[in-house]
Write a protein that holds these residues in place. Structure first.
Motif: not given
Length: 218
Positions: A13-32
């Motif tokens: 399994f290779s989970p993608t972090y929120t805001g990166l890869g195919e989840r880049a469209h979810l990027a925002h300044h509060e991701i930590d």
């Protein structure tokens, strides 16, 4: 690495972090950092995974450490692949040191609209075709993932853990500090590869052989 793990009989399994890869469209300044720890922990829970070998590469060592604390019962061992290996209360910037932190903050202010840090250059020994494949998939990362201090709550002994050091690390040799700590601490298993920072790209077969050895010995 996915076909190599499959050929060896492992689920991978290779989970993608929120805001990166195919989840880049979810990027925002509060991701930590906590966001990314929760991303991976949720996969472990939803897939009901047990006896997991948790791999953390580079920044992923920050995440893996937090996931092991949060989802301890699901994890058999942690392998840090040329990765940050934080202790309680440390952020990536704490471990990077003032010079590296200042440089990355400067990039965030210059290219990242103040809240994102552009991807660092790939090692110079990366094959041109791999650079061409990876470059469009690499994304800027929210700066809070580097600023947030890791908070660990478990008081149980550490899980079995191994550190795999890439001996041809880039400028500053950021990861040597963790390699030296692992070598001197009996609670760690220590391994080396004659590779640059991304062995999963530059020498995947060698990395698979080393990981197979680690999983057998740890």
């Amino acid at each position: 690495m996915r076909p190599l793990f499959a050929a060896a009989g492992h689920q991978f399994f290779s989970p993608t972090y929120t805001g990166l890869g195919e989840r880049a469209h979810l990027a925002h300044h509060e991701i930590d950092l906590t966001t990314h720890i929760n991303d991976v922990a949720a996969v472990l829970d939803c897939e009901d995974l047990k006896d997991v070998t948790l791999l953390g590469h580079s920044y992923g060592g920050m995440v893996a450490t937090g996931v092991a604390d949060k989802s301890r019962r699901r994890i058999a061992r942690i392998v840090y692949i040329d990765a940050f290996a934080p202790q309680d209360g440390q952020s990536l910037f704490d471990l990077l040191g003032p010079q590296g932190t200042e440089m990355m903050r400067g990039k965030a202010m210059g290219e990242g609209a103040g809240w994102r840090i552009p991807a660092v250059p790939m090692p110079p020994d990366t094959a041109p075709e791999d650079v061409a494949w990876a470059t469009p998939r690499r994304r800027s990362q929210p700066i809070k993932t580097f600023e947030q201090k890791l908070r660990l709550t478990s008081r149980e002994p550490p899980l079995p853990r191994a550190y795999l050091y890439a001996k041809r690390s880039g400028p500053g040799d950021t990861f040597r500090q963790f390699a030296e700590r692992a070598k001197s601490d009996s609670s760690w298993k220590y391994y080396e590869m004659d590779a640059s920072h991304n062995p999963h790209i530059t020498c995947p077969q060698d990395l698979m052989a080393t990981l197979t050895k680690i999983m057998a010995e740890t």
